[in-house]
Design an enzyme around this catalytic site. Structure first.
Site, PDB file in Angstrom:
ATOM      1  N   LEU A 192       0.809  -1.219   0.000  1.00  0.00           N
ATOM      2  CA  LEU A 192       0.000   0.000   0.000  1.00  0.00           C
ATOM      3  C   LEU A 192       0.839   1.265   0.000  1.00  0.00           C
ATOM      4  CD1 LEU A 192      -2.739  -1.061   2.583  1.00  0.00           C
ATOM      5  CD2 LEU A 192      -2.764  -1.326   0.086  1.00  0.00           C
ATOM      6  N   HIS A 193       1.985   1.254   0.682  1.00  0.00           N
ATOM      7  CA  HIS A 193       2.768   2.490   0.787  1.00  0.00           C
ATOM      8  C   HIS A 193       3.534   2.838  -0.500  1.00  0.00           C
ATOM      9  CE1 HIS A 193       5.733  -0.484   2.619  1.00  0.00           C
ATOM     10  NE2 HIS A 193       6.479   0.067   1.674  1.00  0.00           N
ATOM     11  N   TYR A 194       3.422   2.005  -1.516  1.00  0.00           N
ATOM     12  CA  TYR A 194       3.996   2.339  -2.827  1.00  0.00           C
ATOM     13  C   TYR A 194       2.970   2.984  -3.761  1.00  0.00           C
ATOM     14  CZ  TYR A 194       8.434  -0.063  -2.079  1.00  0.00           C
ATOM     15  OH  TYR A 194       9.672  -0.421  -1.608  1.00  0.00           O
TER      16      TYR A 194
END
Length: 325
Positions: free
Chosen positions: A236-238
């Site tokens: 998700l953090h990409y």
């Protein structure tokens, strides 16, 4: 609450000194010679090919930082350094530190990124530099080996038969869950260039018959079937909010009714007055990827619920959520 700030600590925050000293020590591989016991500066200099006098000054600075100890004329690793920065350790993380050293120039663009709002790069390290991405996968594999078995113990999959690992990288979590639950059949879906590394790991652990590898892009391609359990780790953090919301809708289509989804990532604290260390990691994503950032657990919960998942449970604070289709 964040750390307490004093006038001296303000000056310390403004210096790059400790970071560059540490990263240089990893690049020189100073900790491996001490892996077999305390060494003099001359012995370490001989082992790594450095000037003894200047190296001794560097070693003393590492003592001041707290990374190593000095015993008379000999230097010794602290336990944490011995575990993570000695090359013969099974949990060696030096490659990740070397990547951080390569990020030196990227972090120099932080002011420009904040002023303009424009990303400094296109894509991310896995897309742009596959050879570096492979090194990162090796490090992430070692890091995951420390936590994957305990996660597989805490999340009961005894009532499920099929497991999909989306963007599963080195395959560490797939193997941990399949080892813990012998009846479980795994499928790992990731970019074809990543699966070469995954296959080596699965062959090494003799898990070939238990975990099927399927190549594809989870944002562009349909997932390979429907499954009882869907697992998503550090994806998700990409991505942007819109991409993540769309991904959860796709994951919902890939989950059987009553199926379980497990989401592992780096969540911001819900209390905006104390966002936690992951707020700093979010800056790393800002300077080193095109669109990466960290999200709060409530944002992720919202995507899950809109996609048709319910009974969202925080298994591990700011790290792991589970929900039911």
């Amino acid at each position: 609450m964040g750390r307490e700030i004093s006038a001296p600590s303000l000056f310390q925050l403004g210096y790059y000194w400790e970071a560059k000293i540490f990263l240089t020590s990893v690049k020189l591989d100073l900790y491996t010679p001490m892996g077999s016991g305390p060494k003099t500066a001359a012995e370490i200099a001989s082992a790594v090919g450095a000037d003894p006098e200047n190296l001794e000054r560097l070693l003393d600075s590492l003592v001041a930082i707290g990374l190593i100890h000095r015993e008379g004329i000999r230097y010794a690793n602290t336990p944490v350094v011995a575990e993570f920065l000695v090359k013969t350790s099974p949990f060696y993380m030096g490659e990740l530190m070397l990547l951080q050293d390569e990020e030196w120039e990227a972090w120099g663009k932080l002011e420009e990124v904040v002023r303009t709002g424009k990303p400094p790069v296109k894509g991310n390290i896995f897309m742009n530099r596959p050879e570096v991405g492979e090194k990162i996968l090796r490090v992430l594999d070692r890091m995951a080996k420390r936590v994957a078995p305990s996660l597989a113990e805490r999340i009961d999959l005894s009532g499920y038969k099929t497991f999909l690992d989306v963007g599963g990288g080195a395959g560490t979590f797939s193997m941990a869950f399949c080892k813990r639950y012998p009846h479980l059949q795994g499928t790992l879906f990731d970019l074809p260039e990543t699966l070469a590394t995954t296959q080596k790991n699965i062959d090494k652990e003799k898990m070939t018959g238990r975990i099927r590898l399927v190549g594809g892009n989870f944002n562009l391609d349909e997932l390979p079937g429907t499954f009882d359990v869907v697992f998503l780790s550090d994806i998700l953090h990409y991505q942007t909010s819109e991409e993540n919301a769309a991904l959860f809708r796709k994951l919902s289509r890939a989950a059987n009714p009553g199926g379980l989804i497990i989401v592992k990532d780096m969540f911001l604290n819900e209390d905006a007055s104390n966002p936690g260390w992951n707020a700093i990691f979010s800056i790393h994503m800002m300077v080193y990827s095109e669109k990466g950032r960290c999200f709060s657990g409530s944002e992720i919960r919202g995507w899950l619920e809109k996609a048709g998942f319910h009974w969202v449970t925080e298994m591990e604070r700011n790290t792991v959520l589970t929900a039911i289709k």
